[in-house]
Scaffold this motif. Sequence first.
Motif, PDB file in Angstrom:
ATOM      1  N   LEU A   1      67.939 -12.955  -0.529  1.00 16.69           N
ATOM      2  CA  LEU A   1      68.173 -14.121  -1.378  1.00 16.69           C
ATOM      3  C   LEU A   1      67.344 -15.308  -0.924  1.00 16.69           C
ATOM      4  O   LEU A   1      67.486 -16.395  -1.443  1.00 16.69           O
ATOM      5  CB  LEU A   1      69.652 -14.488  -1.344  1.00 16.69           C
ATOM      6  CG  LEU A   1      70.566 -13.396  -1.853  1.00 16.69           C
ATOM      7  CD1 LEU A   1      72.012 -13.780  -1.644  1.00 16.69           C
ATOM      8  CD2 LEU A   1      70.303 -13.138  -3.324  1.00 16.69           C
TER       9      LEU A   1
ATOM     10  N   VAL B   1      64.172 -16.169  -1.115  1.00 18.01           N
ATOM     11  CA  VAL B   1      63.245 -16.822  -2.029  1.00 18.01           C
ATOM     12  C   VAL B   1      63.961 -17.614  -3.118  1.00 18.01           C
ATOM     13  O   VAL B   1      63.621 -18.767  -3.356  1.00 18.01           O
ATOM     14  CB  VAL B   1      62.246 -15.805  -2.605  1.00 18.01           C
ATOM     15  CG1 VAL B   1      61.422 -16.439  -3.708  1.00 18.01           C
ATOM     16  CG2 VAL B   1      61.345 -15.304  -1.501  1.00 18.01           C
TER      17      VAL B   1
ATOM     18  N   PHE C   1      73.519 -38.727   9.082  1.00 20.95           N
ATOM     19  CA  PHE C   1      72.450 -38.403  10.021  1.00 20.95           C
ATOM     20  C   PHE C   1      72.760 -37.113  10.776  1.00 20.95           C
ATOM     21  O   PHE C   1      71.918 -36.225  10.882  1.00 20.95           O
ATOM     22  CB  PHE C   1      72.248 -39.551  11.005  1.00 20.95           C
ATOM     23  CG  PHE C   1      71.373 -39.165  12.162  1.00 20.95           C
ATOM     24  CD1 PHE C   1      70.030 -38.934  11.961  1.00 20.95           C
ATOM     25  CD2 PHE C   1      71.898 -38.988  13.412  1.00 20.95           C
ATOM     26  CE1 PHE C   1      69.215 -38.565  13.005  1.00 20.95           C
ATOM     27  CE2 PHE C   1      71.090 -38.603  14.467  1.00 20.95           C
ATOM     28  CZ  PHE C   1      69.755 -38.392  14.260  1.00 20.95           C
TER      29      PHE C   1
ATOM     30  N   PHE D   1      70.611 -33.846  10.712  1.00 26.19           N
ATOM     31  CA  PHE D   1      70.096 -33.334  11.982  1.00 26.19           C
ATOM     32  C   PHE D   1      70.434 -31.855  12.134  1.00 26.19           C
ATOM     33  O   PHE D   1      69.571 -31.034  12.441  1.00 26.19           O
ATOM     34  CB  PHE D   1      70.694 -34.149  13.128  1.00 26.19           C
ATOM     35  CG  PHE D   1      70.293 -33.645  14.474  1.00 26.19           C
ATOM     36  CD1 PHE D   1      69.064 -33.998  14.994  1.00 26.19           C
ATOM     37  CD2 PHE D   1      71.127 -32.830  15.205  1.00 26.19           C
ATOM     38  CE1 PHE D   1      68.676 -33.540  16.227  1.00 26.19           C
ATOM     39  CE2 PHE D   1      70.745 -32.367  16.445  1.00 26.19           C
ATOM     40  CZ  PHE D   1      69.518 -32.721  16.945  1.00 26.19           C
ATOM     41  N   LEU D   2      71.678 -31.529  11.875  1.00 30.33           N
ATOM     42  CA  LEU D   2      72.087 -30.130  12.007  1.00 30.33           C
ATOM     43  C   LEU D   2      71.305 -29.254  11.044  1.00 30.33           C
ATOM     44  O   LEU D   2      70.861 -28.152  11.388  1.00 30.33           O
ATOM     45  CB  LEU D   2      73.586 -29.998  11.739  1.00 30.33           C
ATOM     46  CG  LEU D   2      74.497 -30.627  12.781  1.00 30.33           C
ATOM     47  CD1 LEU D   2      75.935 -30.590  12.318  1.00 30.33           C
ATOM     48  CD2 LEU D   2      74.353 -29.895  14.097  1.00 30.33           C
TER      49      LEU D   2
ATOM     50  N   PHE E   1      68.329 -29.748   9.650  1.00 27.26           N
ATOM     51  CA  PHE E   1      66.927 -29.528   9.987  1.00 27.26           C
ATOM     52  C   PHE E   1      66.787 -28.728  11.276  1.00 27.26           C
ATOM     53  O   PHE E   1      65.846 -27.956  11.426  1.00 27.26           O
ATOM     54  CB  PHE E   1      66.182 -30.853  10.031  1.00 27.26           C
ATOM     55  CG  PHE E   1      65.974 -31.419   8.651  1.00 27.26           C
ATOM     56  CD1 PHE E   1      65.218 -30.723   7.731  1.00 27.26           C
ATOM     57  CD2 PHE E   1      66.566 -32.594   8.268  1.00 27.26           C
ATOM     58  CE1 PHE E   1      65.045 -31.202   6.450  1.00 27.26           C
ATOM     59  CE2 PHE E   1      66.403 -33.088   6.987  1.00 27.26           C
ATOM     60  CZ  PHE E   1      65.637 -32.402   6.077  1.00 27.26           C
ATOM     61  N   ALA E   2      67.750 -28.938  12.161  1.00 23.10           N
ATOM     62  CA  ALA E   2      67.701 -28.131  13.380  1.00 23.10           C
ATOM     63  C   ALA E   2      67.833 -26.650  13.032  1.00 23.10           C
ATOM     64  O   ALA E   2      67.084 -25.808  13.538  1.00 23.10           O
ATOM     65  CB  ALA E   2      68.807 -28.558  14.332  1.00 23.10           C
TER      66      ALA E   2
ATOM     67  N   VAL F   1      64.604 -25.427  11.350  1.00 20.42           N
ATOM     68  CA  VAL F   1      63.514 -25.190  12.296  1.00 20.42           C
ATOM     69  C   VAL F   1      63.797 -23.934  13.108  1.00 20.42           C
ATOM     70  O   VAL F   1      62.927 -23.105  13.344  1.00 20.42           O
ATOM     71  CB  VAL F   1      63.333 -26.416  13.217  1.00 20.42           C
ATOM     72  CG1 VAL F   1      62.343 -26.106  14.319  1.00 20.42           C
ATOM     73  CG2 VAL F   1      62.858 -27.610  12.429  1.00 20.42           C
ATOM     74  N   ARG F   2      65.037 -23.807  13.491  1.00 20.04           N
ATOM     75  CA  ARG F   2      65.393 -22.661  14.327  1.00 20.04           C
ATOM     76  C   ARG F   2      65.160 -21.349  13.594  1.00 20.04           C
ATOM     77  O   ARG F   2      64.731 -20.363  14.186  1.00 20.04           O
ATOM     78  CB  ARG F   2      66.856 -22.786  14.715  1.00 20.04           C
ATOM     79  CG  ARG F   2      67.256 -21.893  15.877  1.00 20.04           C
ATOM     80  CD  ARG F   2      68.746 -21.844  16.002  1.00 20.04           C
ATOM     81  NE  ARG F   2      69.305 -23.138  16.332  1.00 20.04           N
ATOM     82  CZ  ARG F   2      70.004 -23.365  17.456  1.00 20.04           C
ATOM     83  NH1 ARG F   2      70.184 -22.394  18.304  1.00 20.04           N
ATOM     84  NH2 ARG F   2      70.519 -24.536  17.682  1.00 20.04           N
TER      85      ARG F   2
ATOM     86  N   ALA G   1      61.462 -27.512   6.102  1.00 19.31           N
ATOM     87  CA  ALA G   1      61.936 -28.611   6.943  1.00 19.31           C
ATOM     88  C   ALA G   1      61.013 -29.809   6.814  1.00 19.31           C
ATOM     89  O   ALA G   1      61.475 -30.943   6.670  1.00 19.31           O
ATOM     90  CB  ALA G   1      62.011 -28.157   8.396  1.00 19.31           C
ATOM     91  N   ILE G   2      59.713 -29.554   6.819  1.00 17.72           N
ATOM     92  CA  ILE G   2      58.782 -30.695   6.762  1.00 17.72           C
ATOM     93  C   ILE G   2      58.850 -31.369   5.402  1.00 17.72           C
ATOM     94  O   ILE G   2      58.963 -32.587   5.291  1.00 17.72           O
ATOM     95  CB  ILE G   2      57.350 -30.228   7.089  1.00 17.72           C
ATOM     96  CG1 ILE G   2      57.252 -29.906   8.575  1.00 17.72           C
ATOM     97  CG2 ILE G   2      56.344 -31.300   6.715  1.00 17.72           C
ATOM     98  CD1 ILE G   2      55.946 -29.334   9.002  1.00 17.72           C
TER      99      ILE G   2
ATOM    100  N   ILE H   1      62.029 -33.248   5.172  1.00 16.77           N
ATOM    101  CA  ILE H   1      62.133 -34.476   5.956  1.00 16.77           C
ATOM    102  C   ILE H   1      61.248 -35.558   5.368  1.00 16.77           C
ATOM    103  O   ILE H   1      61.608 -36.733   5.368  1.00 16.77           O
ATOM    104  CB  ILE H   1      61.826 -34.185   7.435  1.00 16.77           C
ATOM    105  CG1 ILE H   1      62.704 -35.064   8.309  1.00 16.77           C
ATOM    106  CG2 ILE H   1      60.399 -34.444   7.772  1.00 16.77           C
ATOM    107  CD1 ILE H   1      63.342 -34.373   9.425  1.00 16.77           C
ATOM    108  N   LEU H   2      60.121 -35.136   4.800  1.00 15.07           N
ATOM    109  CA  LEU H   2      59.290 -36.150   4.146  1.00 15.07           C
ATOM    110  C   LEU H   2      59.999 -36.722   2.933  1.00 15.07           C
ATOM    111  O   LEU H   2      59.971 -37.924   2.674  1.00 15.07           O
ATOM    112  CB  LEU H   2      57.943 -35.546   3.748  1.00 15.07           C
ATOM    113  CG  LEU H   2      56.986 -35.356   4.924  1.00 15.07           C
ATOM    114  CD1 LEU H   2      55.718 -34.684   4.450  1.00 15.07           C
ATOM    115  CD2 LEU H   2      56.653 -36.700   5.545  1.00 15.07           C
TER     116      LEU H   2
ATOM    117  N   ILE I   1      81.851 -30.002  14.898  1.00 17.97           N
ATOM    118  CA  ILE I   1      80.818 -28.962  14.992  1.00 17.97           C
ATOM    119  C   ILE I   1      81.359 -27.745  15.728  1.00 17.97           C
ATOM    120  O   ILE I   1      81.161 -26.601  15.310  1.00 17.97           O
ATOM    121  CB  ILE I   1      79.584 -29.501  15.724  1.00 17.97           C
ATOM    122  CG1 ILE I   1      78.974 -30.654  14.937  1.00 17.97           C
ATOM    123  CG2 ILE I   1      78.551 -28.415  15.928  1.00 17.97           C
ATOM    124  CD1 ILE I   1      77.894 -31.361  15.693  1.00 17.97           C
ATOM    125  N   LEU I   2      82.063 -28.055  16.797  1.00 19.18           N
ATOM    126  CA  LEU I   2      82.634 -26.976  17.593  1.00 19.18           C
ATOM    127  C   LEU I   2      83.558 -26.126  16.746  1.00 19.18           C
ATOM    128  O   LEU I   2      83.487 -24.892  16.726  1.00 19.18           O
ATOM    129  CB  LEU I   2      83.410 -27.595  18.759  1.00 19.18           C
ATOM    130  CG  LEU I   2      83.467 -26.787  20.033  1.00 19.18           C
ATOM    131  CD1 LEU I   2      82.061 -26.567  20.549  1.00 19.18           C
ATOM    132  CD2 LEU I   2      84.298 -27.534  21.060  1.00 19.18           C
TER     133      LEU I   2
END
Lengths: 162, 102, 631, 469, 495
Positions: free
Chosen positions: D264, D266, D382, D386-387, D389-390, D393-394, D401-402, D405-406, D461-462
Amino acid sequence: METYLFYILAVVTVIGTILAITEKHPVHAIVYLVTSFFSLATIFYLLAAPLVAMFEVIIYAGAVMVLFMFVIMMLDLGRSDEARRPELKQWILPIILAGIILTSIGTIATGYAAAPHASGSLTIRDFAETLFRKYGVAVELVSMQLLFAVVGALYLGRKAKS
Amino acid sequence: MIVPLAHVLVLAAVLFGLGLVCTLVWRSNVIMLLIGIEIMLNAAMLVFVGGSNHWGVADGQVFALIIMAMTSAEVSLALALVVYLHRRKNTVNVDEFRELKD
Amino acid sequence: MKLYLELIILLPLLGGIVNLLLGGRLLPRRLTELLACAVIWGSFAATLGAAASYTAPVTVELGSWLAAFDFKAPFTLYLDPLSLSLCLMITFVCGLIHIYAVGYMKDDPSFVRFFALLNLFVAAMLVLILAENLPLLYLGWEGVGFCSYALIGFWYRKPENATAGRKAFIVTRIGDIGLGIAIVWMFQLFGSVSITKLNSMGYLMPIGVITALGLLMLLAAMGKSAQVPLMVWLPDAMAGPTPVSAQIHAATMVTAGVYLLMRMFPLIGVSPTVTAAIAITGALTAFYGATCALVQRDLKRILAYSTISQIGYMMLGVGAGAITASTFHLLEHAFFKALLFLGAGCVITAMHHEQDIFRMGGLRRTIPGTFWPFLAGAVCLAGVPLTGGFFSKDGILGAVWLKGGGFYGTLYFVGLITAFITAVYAIRMVLIVFAGEVPLNHSLSKGEGKPLPRIMEWSLIPLAVLGVFGGLLNLPEYLGSGVLNSFLSQPGSHEGMLPHATELLLQGVAAVVAVAGISTAWFRYGGDRRQQRLALESAPARGISAFLMEGWRVDALYDFMFVRPYKWLSSILWQWVDEGCIDDTLDRTAALFGRFGHWIGARGDGRVSRSLIGMAAGAALMIGWLAWVML
Amino acid sequence: MTTADLWVAFPLILLAVGALLTLLLGAVTRDDTAATIIGVAVTLGAACWLLQTPPAPLAPTLGLSAARLPRLFGVFFALLAAGVLGLSSGYNRERGISGEEYPATVLFATFGMLALASATNLLTLFLGLEAMSFGFYILVAIDLKRATSGETGLKYLLPGALSTAFLAFGIALLYCASGTLSLQEAVPLSVTSGRPDLIALAGWGCLLAGIAFKLSLAPTHLWTPDVYQGAPAPVVAFLSGGSKAGAILLLLMLLPATADATLLRVPLWGLALLSMLVGNLAALRQNRVRRLMAYSSIAQMGYVVVALLSGKSGGYQAAAFYALAYGVISLAAFGAISVIEREGVGETLDDYRGLGRTKPFASGVLALAMFALAGIPPTAGFTGKFLIFASAVRSGEIVLAIVGILLAALSVFYYLRVVVTLYCKNSDTAESSQPSIPEYLVLLIASAAIILFGLWPDSLILLLSDLLQ
Amino acid sequence: MIPVPFLTLLLFLPLAGSLLLLAMTRRESLARITALTIALAETLLACSAWFCQGSTTPQAAPPGFFLFLDRPWIETLGIRYTLGMDGISLLLVILTAFVTTIALLVSWRSIKERVALHFLLILAMESGIIGVFLSLDLFLFYLFWELMLIPMFFLIGIWGHDRNIYSAVKFFLYTMIGSLLMLLAIIGIYLIHGQQSGVYSFGLSELIGTNFSTATGLWLYGAFLLAFAVKFPLVPLHTWLPDAHTDAPTAGSVILAGLLLKTGAYGLIRFGYPLFPEAARTLTPLLIGLAVAGILYASWIAFAQKDMKRLVAYSSVGHMGFVALGIGAWTPVALSGSLLQMINHGLTTTALFAMVGMLDEQAHTRQIEDYGGLWSKIPIYSAFFVLFAMASAGLPGLNNFVGEFLILTGSFKVAQLATVLAFIGVILPLVYTVRLIQEVLFQEERRPLSMTDLSLREILILTFLALADIVIGMHPAPLLEVLKVPVALLTGGAP
């Protein structure tokens, strides 16, 4: 025999639907649709779902379509001068989109060859057990939804008058 | 099973597509639009019933039945809205309702 | 010794600061003036003390300044004969000028600013002279630049004055690029910026590097000492009050460039290219200044061009390796040029701030107290034999001759021609200003001459004495040993000595040239011919004289080549590149995004059908894609 | 049905009974204060109940579960509903929306959300979703004094019905593929002999199309601005916070159950990219605050899809976190908008000029919400971004992501426009009254939550990562 | 040894103060005095950190840090509340406290509307900036990095002039684009480090030494560099600065130039180079090139400016180019120079903006062509103006020279050509400065403006700044001494 019946009914259903959606007159469209639904109900029956078939006839062909008819009558939409079939070019895009979905699902489906589950025929009891035991909450949910359909309809109706 | 499930599915897909076409084409008439959706839901029901038959469990039929109930609720609300709107604007052409836009 | 050196610098500095903060408001005028003069004379006294106790070159560290890792430039002073003699000259001349300025500025309301800056200037100049490392020298170097800027534009209300100050500041700073680069380069090469160390490490580097360093320093000297091609600021700098011109633009600051080259000569003198470049710069400048001075009408401009020319001589001397001769000329020039400027100040004050010499005349009788010292200065300038100017200039020419060869020979002749011209314009100036009759239309003629403050004329006298008899400081060898020569000569210096006969011959030639120049001037401007020439020359200058009048049109050339393009490009860069290109590109990109977004937003035109089609399209794409890749 | 089952179903029962009670109360009295109070009491009660009872894995006979994730979201839905009811009382009075229908429908929608949250089979899930949507069909059109209310209803209902059809068809296909409606067994995209189950895949396609509508992902987003513009502000808060969170929850229940969601990738990728692009760009020059918020929500949901896409590497919990955070932020934003609009301020940005001075509290909350949506620390927005994009990226979704973020940076522009208008322009309106106490409370709590989730997101988060393992 | 929460106190005192001010929105004079008290207390606190230098190194602190605080914060993500102070931070924090106090004093009377809010924002910003200078955890750093933008945005937006909103938004957007990409890079380095070592952490000391492939390192460093370059600002990313400065209120300009620009340089020194030594070395030519371009280009453009604030703004770009050059050279001397120059530029430009603001306050124009002949009307003002202008032009004996000279000395080793060009750049500031002085202070007045000379408050502000300028110019040794250890550690030499 049943197999042939299925295909015949399938053709009837499709033709009925096509006629329904191309018919510019809403009342006629609904009549075509009812026809299509009847044959669909029969297909349901053939597929060992008599209860669904019956409800299809009662609720769909009966209640829902009649509701449509009522509204059409009430709002006087049946006049032929108002009814206008969409122009040809308006059909193109929908047909392309629907065609993509249809062919996709269709091609996927034709490639489908899972073995049928060996089981006995479904009885009404099975159906009822599943409905009320397993999906009791669903029934409640749907009943609440019906209730709120009434509430919503009443609300709209009430305020419109005042 | 009288026919392969695939055939049922193809029929359902055709119905679904037709319903979609109806929905998309008949923008001038909200009634037809709703009818298109009904056709699509019927296609879904057909799949359920076919699946139910295929697997020999009743869940699909239950789902089909519930869809029917649900859709009747939806239709009734939609039609109430149609009536309400028709009173205000005297039309059922949805494209006439476009006060909310940029 | 440390105390003396501290006092030499700190006294003027403190004087300046105290005046700046308290002058005018808390200190009465007299006290301000007194303080300003006192600190300079105090500094002079300290210098004398230092001279008295001087035995050998000393280095005194007063405190740390710049120190980061291996880069160290502390406040370290270095006293050697060169710096000591310059210090003496500076404190003395500046002291006299301060006294003179008390009279000159007696009606000016901004005296506080004036004296404060004047004091600060002296402090900065002394730092420059005494600095043991180059960054400290640079501190003084820029300090005098700033003071010069502020003082040229002292009468800031007139745009010309302010512009002249600005020009001086910027043009000299162009030269400073050279000094700056040289400093950091030398630090990189030698790991030190101490002058004494650098001077002893020259042999470590290939000659090419030394040449480059020397040329960079020459660039610095060109800026500061108004040498060709960076000489354009000095004539304009005459916009400042006359004491300023005397102090800064004749006696001290402008010689800083020469001083730098002298100071670093042990390092850079090794490279013949550098000495040749210095010499040719000097000769060219000397010639340039003299020719321009020949036709000027503004008294102070004549002196300014003359200064350029004389400093050219000094450079020539340095280029010829004659440090002593150069120093001698530097000191001598300081005396007589300060004298001339101060005299000019008297003249100008007496003439109610008239600077055009063609509107002067007959001042011989009106202000004799000015005339005689001025004449003494002019004679020195003209190089009349036996005056200080004669000996000092001759020392340089002799050194050039000594170098021999075609190149230096040519330079010698240029120097000689220049000497001739110098004599001409010096005497021309005197004749026009002091001879003849007072112009009829001038208020002086009606006996309303402004009485000069006594103090102004008095302060001319010591200078006149020093100018005329300054030659005694460094008499040629055949007349006995030169005090300065033996004092300045350093072990290992390679200044050759001319044979006495040659030297006598050369001095004879110089004397002849000077006399010829004087006679030329006399024949043109002497006696009755003065009026004719005046009538002839008061017409707007044409041809060659216009060319010379405008300083070889260099100003116009620079304006066309640098100033205008700079300004023009500046606004082009700003409005076209910065705002037009960079900023506008971004703004437009942003607007493009906005428009695109608007377009996207407008896709939803309020119709439900659009919404439905959108959904169907999305579904069709997804399902279609899934089917496509899977089958 | 056992007692334990009853305990599991109790919040649902509470809400249903509450809704019915409210309706009945309408027959007795026309004053809807009582109805609102009942509504708040019921929702808070449900929330408390969910918090109090220990997690029960399953109530098999009911097809409901009270596992921890549903409970967490259940609490969130209930509290959100309470907040919305708190906001609505003042707003509705001002707008002349009277009657017991409103609180009852809110309760009904919440009922749907809770059912959705605790569903263990596709039928309950589907019906929960439908009940929720159904509630919103009514709610968005409830302000009949407004000329556009019917249109709003229609614009939500018609695409909604279409999406229902897609959902139903998708579920039907999934059912065909697996023969069961159980969540755990029906959705896996099992790969047999190198080929994925094609029917299930087609079902997933239809399902995604249907859910995309609920999440208002481009290209199924076109209803969003219109509905946001036409519906009452508290309803929009509910719609934006609740129904989106519901849809995200739905995906969170389905996606991790798929054995291999890479198939899924794509479609989700496209949806995410398109939504971020469309939402952010279209909002740039939008002059009506609500439409702006609508486009913003499209974009925000795009980010959520980015997270879902990179599910296994922390994306699921990022998405869950963002769903909750976005819900709180929406509540704050539309709460503030409702307070502002209640006092007759128009809907364009120009009408918001200088409100920072005349309505400091509401403007402050709105500004905070804007900063949170823009992803400025230390807000929940935020942390959520952050989570997300993290996780992106991961999982190697660098391009997404880029671009994301832009676009997030670009989005700062329009969020700032709102803030700018609030604070940096001079107003011509006089100082006006303070918000009422319930509004004050709701906004205060929402703002506090925004900050708290931003500063100390640790426990949440935990919890989420624990739940989604 | 100071008890542990010192850094926390230092960090949050202004923020607490700003919250306190929230309650005083209606009592303006009280708000003013409270704000000033807080700022002064903060300055005192910051200065008191000076005396902690000699004390023993706290446990677990990275080398060079004499104050250190490390507490868990968001443990699931490995985010810690890590603060540390070394010589670099110390100076910058003192500068921050100092400049903030000045900013408060500068806007003492000139702000007439929403006074408490104005002061509140300034204090909040102080916290943010100090946070940037103290954070040793990348997440925490990013948090403060963003946090300090918001108050500035409001300062420009609410109290600004002319196109204030455009400028405020532009400022914010520029910085956001850079910093969000940096966020992505932060995430990237966090993940890479986590995968390599198994420990997921944002702590600077943990992340240093992470290995990257060349390309990855370049991309990550590029994102960092972009964020910092926008803040610097390096040409061609500078166009937000003139607008922001021109339209900001005086306090805004003061803080923007005095402090915010420093954060970019600080980030590059503290994070950019240590984290990505290899990539940084690869991209050094770019950095140096842009730095030199900035020095020449911005100084050149400054000459054409008609608006005084714009002129000073462009001059800032030029001056920060020197800082960038020094960082690019990354030799001990150059780096010391850069850091010193950051302080110097902070002081000088603060003074210049404050002075332009004072003129604007009286005459309500910043156009150079409206002024002239001010020297005769307001001599004290003019004297200060000349002093600061000269400091800005790099006159030796004043502070800027010290920094610039060290930078140039240090970078000549590494980049001859760039240094030579930068030397040319040294005269350009003089060109526009003397033009400014001439047109504003000298000549005849061009418009009849009634000006009054500085008030005691203004004299006080400027005297402090002037003293700082002169003292640093003449005796920078204490500052350089403070910088010695951290600079040596950063550049890899022994302290």
